[in-house]
Design a protein around this motif. Structure first.
Motif, PDB file in Angstrom:
ATOM      1  N   GLU A  71      -2.454  10.411   3.837  1.00 50.23           N
ATOM      2  CA  GLU A  71      -3.600  10.630   4.718  1.00 50.23           C
ATOM      3  C   GLU A  71      -3.865   9.403   5.593  1.00 50.23           C
ATOM      4  OE1 GLU A  71      -7.773  12.884   4.216  1.00 50.23           O
ATOM      5  OE2 GLU A  71      -7.552  11.144   2.904  1.00 50.23           O
ATOM      6  N   LEU A  72      -3.733   8.221   5.012  1.00 50.13           N
ATOM      7  CA  LEU A  72      -3.931   6.999   5.783  1.00 50.13           C
ATOM      8  C   LEU A  72      -2.871   6.863   6.875  1.00 50.13           C
ATOM      9  CD1 LEU A  72      -4.818   4.561   2.858  1.00 50.13           C
ATOM     10  CD2 LEU A  72      -6.386   5.456   4.612  1.00 50.13           C
ATOM     11  N   LEU A  73      -1.647   7.273   6.572  1.00 52.46           N
ATOM     12  CA  LEU A  73      -0.592   7.255   7.591  1.00 52.46           C
ATOM     13  C   LEU A  73      -0.888   8.254   8.706  1.00 52.46           C
ATOM     14  CD1 LEU A  73       2.656   6.853   5.448  1.00 52.46           C
ATOM     15  CD2 LEU A  73       1.816   5.282   7.207  1.00 52.46           C
ATOM     16  N   ALA A  74      -1.476   9.380   8.342  1.00 49.69           N
ATOM     17  CA  ALA A  74      -1.859  10.358   9.364  1.00 49.69           C
ATOM     18  C   ALA A  74      -2.884   9.754  10.324  1.00 49.69           C
ATOM     19  CB  ALA A  74      -2.409  11.620   8.706  1.00 49.69           C
TER      20      ALA A  74
ATOM     21  N   HIS B 137      -1.143   7.333  12.560  1.00 50.63           N
ATOM     22  CA  HIS B 137      -0.319   8.021  13.563  1.00 50.63           C
ATOM     23  C   HIS B 137      -1.160   8.715  14.630  1.00 50.63           C
ATOM     24  CE1 HIS B 137       3.104   8.342  10.368  1.00 50.63           C
ATOM     25  NE2 HIS B 137       3.057   7.149  10.940  1.00 50.63           N
ATOM     26  N   GLY B 138      -2.485   8.612  14.511  1.00 49.51           N
ATOM     27  CA  GLY B 138      -3.351   9.208  15.518  1.00 49.51           C
ATOM     28  C   GLY B 138      -3.625  10.675  15.325  1.00 49.51           C
ATOM     29  N   GLU B 139      -3.399  11.173  14.102  1.00 45.16           N
ATOM     30  CA  GLU B 139      -3.604  12.599  13.843  1.00 45.16           C
ATOM     31  C   GLU B 139      -5.077  12.944  13.616  1.00 45.16           C
ATOM     32  OE1 GLU B 139      -0.931  13.909  10.757  1.00 45.16           O
ATOM     33  OE2 GLU B 139       0.741  12.771  11.621  1.00 45.16           O
ATOM     34  N   TRP B 140      -5.908  11.910  13.446  1.00 40.95           N
ATOM     35  CA  TRP B 140      -7.357  12.123  13.359  1.00 40.95           C
ATOM     36  C   TRP B 140      -7.989  11.734  14.690  1.00 40.95           C
ATOM     37  CZ3 TRP B 140     -10.441  10.801   8.351  1.00 40.95           C
ATOM     38  CH2 TRP B 140      -9.828  11.409   7.238  1.00 40.95           C
ATOM     39  N   SER B 141      -8.973  12.503  15.109  1.00 42.82           N
ATOM     40  CA  SER B 141      -9.712  12.129  16.312  1.00 42.82           C
ATOM     41  C   SER B 141     -10.592  10.921  16.002  1.00 42.82           C
ATOM     42  CB  SER B 141     -10.590  13.288  16.778  1.00 42.82           C
ATOM     43  OG  SER B 141     -11.616  13.540  15.829  1.00 42.82           O
ATOM     44  N   LEU B 142     -10.997  10.212  17.028  1.00 41.56           N
ATOM     45  CA  LEU B 142     -11.896   9.073  16.847  1.00 41.56           C
ATOM     46  C   LEU B 142     -13.193   9.523  16.181  1.00 41.56           C
ATOM     47  CD1 LEU B 142     -12.725   6.127  17.268  1.00 41.56           C
ATOM     48  CD2 LEU B 142     -13.405   6.731  19.611  1.00 41.56           C
TER      49      LEU B 142
ATOM     50  N   HIS C  55       0.815  -1.218   0.000  1.00 40.21           N
ATOM     51  CA  HIS C  55       0.000   0.000   0.000  1.00 40.21           C
ATOM     52  C   HIS C  55       0.850   1.270   0.000  1.00 40.21           C
ATOM     53  CE1 HIS C  55      -3.370  -2.561   0.594  1.00 40.21           C
ATOM     54  NE2 HIS C  55      -3.111  -2.854   1.840  1.00 40.21           N
ATOM     55  N   GLY C  56       2.186   1.120   0.039  1.00 39.29           N
ATOM     56  CA  GLY C  56       3.061   2.288   0.088  1.00 39.29           C
ATOM     57  C   GLY C  56       3.037   2.971   1.437  1.00 39.29           C
ATOM     58  N   MET C  57       2.800   2.189   2.509  1.00 39.72           N
ATOM     59  CA  MET C  57       2.632   2.752   3.846  1.00 39.72           C
ATOM     60  C   MET C  57       3.589   2.127   4.872  1.00 39.72           C
ATOM     61  SD  MET C  57      -1.534   2.789   3.932  1.00 39.72           S
ATOM     62  CE  MET C  57      -1.585   3.219   5.679  1.00 39.72           C
ATOM     63  N   TYR C  58       4.557   1.362   4.393  1.00 38.94           N
ATOM     64  CA  TYR C  58       5.448   0.653   5.322  1.00 38.94           C
ATOM     65  C   TYR C  58       6.378   1.617   6.044  1.00 38.94           C
ATOM     66  CZ  TYR C  58       9.148  -2.370   7.076  1.00 38.94           C
ATOM     67  OH  TYR C  58      10.072  -2.995   7.882  1.00 38.94           O
ATOM     68  N   GLU C  59       6.506   1.397   7.340  1.00 38.28           N
ATOM     69  CA  GLU C  59       7.427   2.180   8.164  1.00 38.28           C
ATOM     70  C   GLU C  59       8.375   1.222   8.878  1.00 38.28           C
ATOM     71  OE1 GLU C  59       5.081   6.024   9.652  1.00 38.28           O
ATOM     72  OE2 GLU C  59       4.107   4.163  10.290  1.00 38.28           O
ATOM     73  N   PRO C  60       9.670   1.334   8.632  1.00 37.71           N
ATOM     74  CA  PRO C  60      10.639   0.408   9.236  1.00 37.71           C
ATOM     75  C   PRO C  60      10.542   0.369  10.751  1.00 37.71           C
ATOM     76  CG  PRO C  60      11.674   1.760   7.554  1.00 37.71           C
ATOM     77  CD  PRO C  60      10.309   2.337   7.775  1.00 37.71           C
TER      78      PRO C  60
ATOM     79  N   LYS D  83      -4.313   1.789  14.053  1.00 36.64           N
ATOM     80  CA  LYS D  83      -3.995   0.901  12.926  1.00 36.64           C
ATOM     81  C   LYS D  83      -5.277   0.340  12.326  1.00 36.64           C
ATOM     82  CE  LYS D  83      -1.004  -2.889  11.468  1.00 36.64           C
ATOM     83  NZ  LYS D  83       0.107  -3.808  11.844  1.00 36.64           N
ATOM     84  N   ASN D  84      -6.207  -0.091  13.171  1.00 33.62           N
ATOM     85  CA  ASN D  84      -7.496  -0.556  12.674  1.00 33.62           C
ATOM     86  C   ASN D  84      -8.252   0.567  11.982  1.00 33.62           C
ATOM     87  OD1 ASN D  84      -7.777  -2.736  15.445  1.00 33.62           O
ATOM     88  ND2 ASN D  84      -7.655  -3.408  13.344  1.00 33.62           N
ATOM     89  N   ALA D  85      -8.117   1.781  12.493  1.00 34.12           N
ATOM     90  CA  ALA D  85      -8.787   2.926  11.876  1.00 34.12           C
ATOM     91  C   ALA D  85      -8.296   3.149  10.451  1.00 34.12           C
ATOM     92  CB  ALA D  85      -8.555   4.184  12.718  1.00 34.12           C
ATOM     93  N   ALA D  86      -6.983   3.052  10.256  1.00 31.02           N
ATOM     94  CA  ALA D  86      -6.422   3.223   8.912  1.00 31.02           C
ATOM     95  C   ALA D  86      -6.893   2.103   7.990  1.00 31.02           C
ATOM     96  CB  ALA D  86      -4.893   3.261   8.981  1.00 31.02           C
TER      97      ALA D  86
END
Length: 259
Positions: free
Chosen positions: A200-203, A206-211, A29-34, A170-173
């Motif tokens: 945006e999905l990484l944001a 990372h918890g940058e969106w509120s629930l 998905h182009g979202m991998y973080e080492p 992570k589930n939210a993304a």
């Protein structure tokens, strides 16, 4: 990034019997973080399809658990499906398995002739039937996002992130990604595995969106998915006979080498 030899050697489903192998999950998905990044909880995920030896079809041998084997080795998380199991899952619209047919070319680890034949016929698996699997998986992620805190499958890092943000980011993304992918597929008949909205999905991850913001976007997307499904011009479901023929061709080619 490549799969270590000692991991590949753990199962013939990744070597001698493999006809398709590719990256999945955050890498695809182009979202991998080492893992050396502070909040990274990503594994290196791959998926393979294989045709085992003839004993698995005519003898008493079985491949894995109902045609599935999983290998976990350090950061590597690999799932292998026997060909008939893989094609049944593709026909059923399984989002994770369907992704294998729409990867960016450089995200395939191995493509044998049988694998290319499957990729050439991926349109056989396009249809409105994918609505229920995509929406169903998304609904599961919605539940886990709010109720999955501190479950046994979580490592310490993930538990800490749940505590920090108040929900499982992570589930939210996954929730938002699945709904968007399902909508795109129902509309266009193409699965966009490499995400144009990765940032945006990484944001979200990372918890940058509120629930509340995540839930509002999910609600909008659930409604959008239903509307797109109602308007979709895709076939209702795959043609069973054509899929059956494709499955026979793949297994037969692998057994005989095309002879």
């Amino acid at each position: 990034m490549s799969v270590p030899r000692d991991v590949l050697d753990k199962d013939k489903g990744l070597t001698d019997w493999c006809f398709l192998h590719g990256y999945r999950g955050s890498i695809a998905h182009g979202m991998y973080e080492p893992r050396d990044q502070p909040d990274s909880i990503d594994d290196k995920d791959t998926m393979a399809f294989c045709v085992p030896s003839i004993e698995h079809y005519y003898g008493l041998s079985e491949y894995g658990s109902r045609g599935t084997r999983e290998i976990k080795h350090g950061e590597w998380d690999i799932v292998i499906y026997e060909a008939r199991k893989a094609i049944r899952l593709l026909r059923g619209g399984n989002p994770n398995v369907l992704s294998m047919l729409w990867l960016e070319r450089n995200y395939y680890i191995e493509i044998q002739p049988e694998g290319q034949h499957l990729l050439d016929n991926r349109d056989l698996f396009v249809g409105r039937h994918v609505y229920k699997p995509f929406v169903g998986y998304a609904t599961q992620q919605l539940y886990k996002m709010e109720h999955g805190a501190y479950k046994g499958y979580m490592g310490d890092k993930r538990k800490a992130l749940v505590e920090k943000h108040g929900y499982d980011t992570k589930n939210a993304a996954h929730l938002i990604r699945l709904l968007r992918m399902g909508i795109e597929f129902l509309r266009d008949g193409e699965l966009n595995v490499m995400r144009h909205d990765a940032a945006e999905l990484l944001a979200i991850k990372h918890g940058e969106w509120s629930l509340e913001r995540v839930k509002a976007e999910a609600e909008r997307l659930f409604k959008r998915a239903e509307d797109v499904y109602d308007r979709s011009t895709l076939p209702v479901q795959p043609d069973r006979e054509r899929v059956e023929k494709l499955c026979v061709e793949i297994v037969d080619y692998s057994m005989t080498g095309g002879a």
